[in-house]
Structure formats: C-alpha cells, structure tokens
Design an enzyme around this catalytic site. Structure first.
Site, PDB file in Angstrom:
ATOM      1  N   ARG A 157      -6.529   5.477   2.830  1.00 49.50           N
ATOM      2  CA  ARG A 157      -5.198   5.980   3.219  1.00 49.50           C
ATOM      3  C   ARG A 157      -5.009   7.388   2.618  1.00 49.50           C
ATOM      4  O   ARG A 157      -4.272   8.192   3.398  1.00 49.50           O
ATOM      5  CB  ARG A 157      -4.049   4.975   3.059  1.00 49.50           C
ATOM      6  N   CYS A 177      -5.366  -4.184   6.868  1.00 50.98           N
ATOM      7  CA  CYS A 177      -4.575  -2.951   6.717  1.00 50.98           C
ATOM      8  C   CYS A 177      -3.566  -3.118   5.266  1.00 50.98           C
ATOM      9  O   CYS A 177      -3.218  -2.184   4.806  1.00 50.98           O
ATOM     10  CB  CYS A 177      -3.853  -2.515   7.759  1.00 50.98           C
ATOM     11  N   ASP A 227      -4.774  -8.706  10.604  1.00 56.22           N
ATOM     12  CA  ASP A 227      -3.447  -8.094  10.171  1.00 56.22           C
ATOM     13  C   ASP A 227      -2.392  -9.326  10.479  1.00 56.22           C
ATOM     14  O   ASP A 227      -2.725 -10.343  10.834  1.00 56.22           O
ATOM     15  CB  ASP A 227      -2.914  -7.315  11.207  1.00 56.22           C
ATOM     16  N   GLN A 260      -3.540   4.448   9.931  1.00 52.21           N
ATOM     17  CA  GLN A 260      -4.348   3.359   9.381  1.00 52.21           C
ATOM     18  C   GLN A 260      -5.850   3.273   9.907  1.00 52.21           C
ATOM     19  O   GLN A 260      -6.760   3.008   9.246  1.00 52.21           O
ATOM     20  CB  GLN A 260      -3.468   1.965   9.752  1.00 52.21           C
ATOM     21  N   HIS A 306      -0.746   2.798  14.950  1.00 50.50           N
ATOM     22  CA  HIS A 306      -0.821   3.184  13.715  1.00 50.50           C
ATOM     23  C   HIS A 306      -1.904   3.858  13.393  1.00 50.50           C
ATOM     24  O   HIS A 306      -2.893   3.491  12.792  1.00 50.50           O
ATOM     25  CB  HIS A 306      -0.833   1.584  12.728  1.00 50.50           C
TER      26      HIS A 306
END
Ligand code: CP
Ligand code: NVA
Length: 308
Positions: free
Chosen positions: A285, A257, A217, A129, A126
């Site tokens: 982001r 995230c 996460d 991120q 990712h």
C-alpha cells in the site's frame, strides 16, 4: 487526472505504476522527493489504519506534507458543501484523497476540485487497495496476464475494483458470494465492456478450484454494521480456510486487504500460513501510494515517466 475508479487506468498505466512502486520499494530511504513543497489533503469519513498511515508516510518520504482531515472536524460536518470544500482545498493543496461513505461524494469532489482527487475507499470501489494487490500478485507470479483469481465472500467495494482490474489486466476472476451479495450488474457490465468475463458463482469451492490467487474481505464493510446479524448468518461458509486453499493451484497465494476478522472470512491457519501474502500486500500500500502520488503530484506530472 483523478483516480476515482481503478478503471481510470489502462493496462499500461497499471504496469507503469507497479514498476514505479517496485522502484520505490527497492530504493526506500534513497529515492528522490518529487513532492517537495507539496501538500496532500486526506479527508476521512471512516476509520483507517493502512490507508491513512501508508499515505501519510508515503507523502512524507516523498518530501510532501500530508494533512489528515477527519470529515467531522472540517466545516463539512457543519454543512459546508462538498463543492465549496473542494474549491477551497484546491487553493491550498496539490491533491486530495478522500475516504467516503458515498461514492457520489468523490464524484462531486472531483467535479469541483482543481487538483487531482484520489479515492481512498468508497462504498463502490477501493482502487488504491487493488494497485497494491496487483503489485503483490506480480511479485508472486512475475506477471498478471492469465492469472486465475477466486474471490470468496461479499461482492463489495474491494471486489468491484478487483473485477475491473481483472478485466483491464487480462486476468480471470470468479466471485463466490451468498445469494443477494453478488457484485452488482453494473460492475459486471463495465468489466465486460473492458474485455473481461467475470464469473459469478455461489459455491466457494467453485471459485477456489485451480485458482492462483484466493482473495477475501470482511463480511461486514464499514457502513454495513446494521446488517451484522443477518450477514453473520449467511456468510458462514464463505471463508478462506485450509480446505478451500487445498482446492486452489499448487502455488496459490491468499490475499486480504485487512483488517481481517480472523475466524470469519479467513482462518488464522491461512493468514499466518506459508501461502499468505497479506502483510506484503499491506506493505505494498505504501509503495503503490508513492507511485500514485509521484505520478499525480510530482514534478513530471503530465509527462515524463508516469502514467498519463
Ligand atoms: N485495507 C485498508 O484500506 O485498510 P484500512 O481500512 O486500515 O485503511
Ligand atoms: N470492504 C471493507 C474494506 C476495508 C478496507 C470496507 O469497506 O469496510
């Protein structure tokens, strides 16, 4: 140029993107529109709040036209190949982002597209991120080099990108996961080849002690739903809570995230507490997405002030 893995970027590229993201942040509403006349295809096989909205708003504020494309509503859903989809989209748009189940889908898109392809999350990485995470860390500490990162929980896609980013940016990372859920050896090897020395441990306290940044996460990523019962059983103590945070450095920050499962991988007390930077991280982001798009799709693409 594509952004499939965070390791597609070198140290200088990352620093330039963060600098660009900071400039976009400072000049929101006043910056230029390097995407004027350009379109961005955004393919989503999975749900999204932050990635979809930050990319859409970022593209629009840069003067571009974002197209949200649910994979199931494209002819992809009826069997058109990824290669043909990539070829056709390349005739219309100036870049493609894709959120996919299988990382190999991104690799196929990139192989057959004539425009940049950006990973908006796969089962393996990712990178968008992690650019936002790095910007958030830099905002808190001024620089990244030498920071101690403690990852608590699943050795998943976000963790993989953070391990690679740590190697690229000269940060130290310790990952605490239950046995069987540690990061894959392939990522650890790649990080070592980039000059990193990621540590893999099983005790959350070991990763947290003295850390500058604690990160976690979800225990159950998109695609892992069938394992929910087992994961809830084994991940129970892999939680960022006040006791764990107390072991970290005095100035330590907590990142996630999002979406968070409050009471599972992170407590309300930490999420809403003074060390939390999770909402700055979410905001970043958008700024980092602008930086990536201006670099890959903007007028100065391939030269000028963007990473090359
Ligand atoms: N962090 C993140 O990618 O969130 P979304 O799934 O909401 O896009
Ligand atoms: N690891 C999570 C991240 C969500 C943004 C997932 O893949 O579902």
């Amino acid at each position: 140029m594509n952004l499939i893995s965070i390791a597609d970027l070198g140290r200088e590229d990352v620093l330039r993107l963060i600098q660009s993201a900071e400039a976009f942040r400072a000049r929101r509403g006043q910056h230029g529109q390097p995407l004027a006349g350009k379109s961005l295809a955004m393919i989503f096989e999975k749900p999204s709040t932050r990635t979809r909205i930050s990319l859409e708003v970022a593209a629009w504020e840069l003067g571009g036209h974002p197209l949200y494309l649910s994979a199931g509503e494209l002819q992809l859903g009826r069997g058109e190949t990824i290669a043909d989809t990539a070829r056709v989209l390349s005739r219309y748009v100036h870049a493609i982002t894709a959120r996919v189940y299988s990382h190999s889908t991104l690799l196929q898109l990139a192989e057959h597209a004539q425009v940049p392809v950006v990973n908006a999350l796969s089962d393996w990485e990712h990178p968008l991120q992690i650019l936002a995470d790095l910007q958030t860390m830099q905002q808190s500490f001024g620089s990244l080099e030498g920071l101690d990162i403690g990852w608590i929980g699943d050795g998943n896609n976000v963790c993989n990108s953070l391990i690679l980013a740590s190697a690229i940016m000269g940060m130290n990372i310790a990952v605490a996961s239950p046995p069987g859920y540690s990061p894959r050896e392939r990522i650890l090897e790649e990080a070592r080849a980039l000059g990193g020395s990621p540590r893999v441990v099983t005790e959350p306290e070991e990763a947290a002690r003295g850390a500058d940044v604690l990160v976690t996460d979800t225990w159950i990523s998109m695609g892992d739903e069938a394992e929910e019962a087992e994961r809830l059983r084994v991940f129970g103590r892999y939680q960022i809570n006040s006791q764990l945070l107390a072991l970290a450095g005095e100035e330590a920050i907590a990142l996630h995230c999002l979406p968070a499962h409050r009471g599972q991988e992170i407590t309300d007390e930490v999420m809403d507490g003074p060390r939390s930077r999770v909402f700055d991280e979410a905001e970043n982001r958008m700024h980092t997405s602008k930086a990536v798009m201006a670099w890959l799709m903007g007028e100065r693409q391939g030269g000028g002030d963007g990473p090359r």
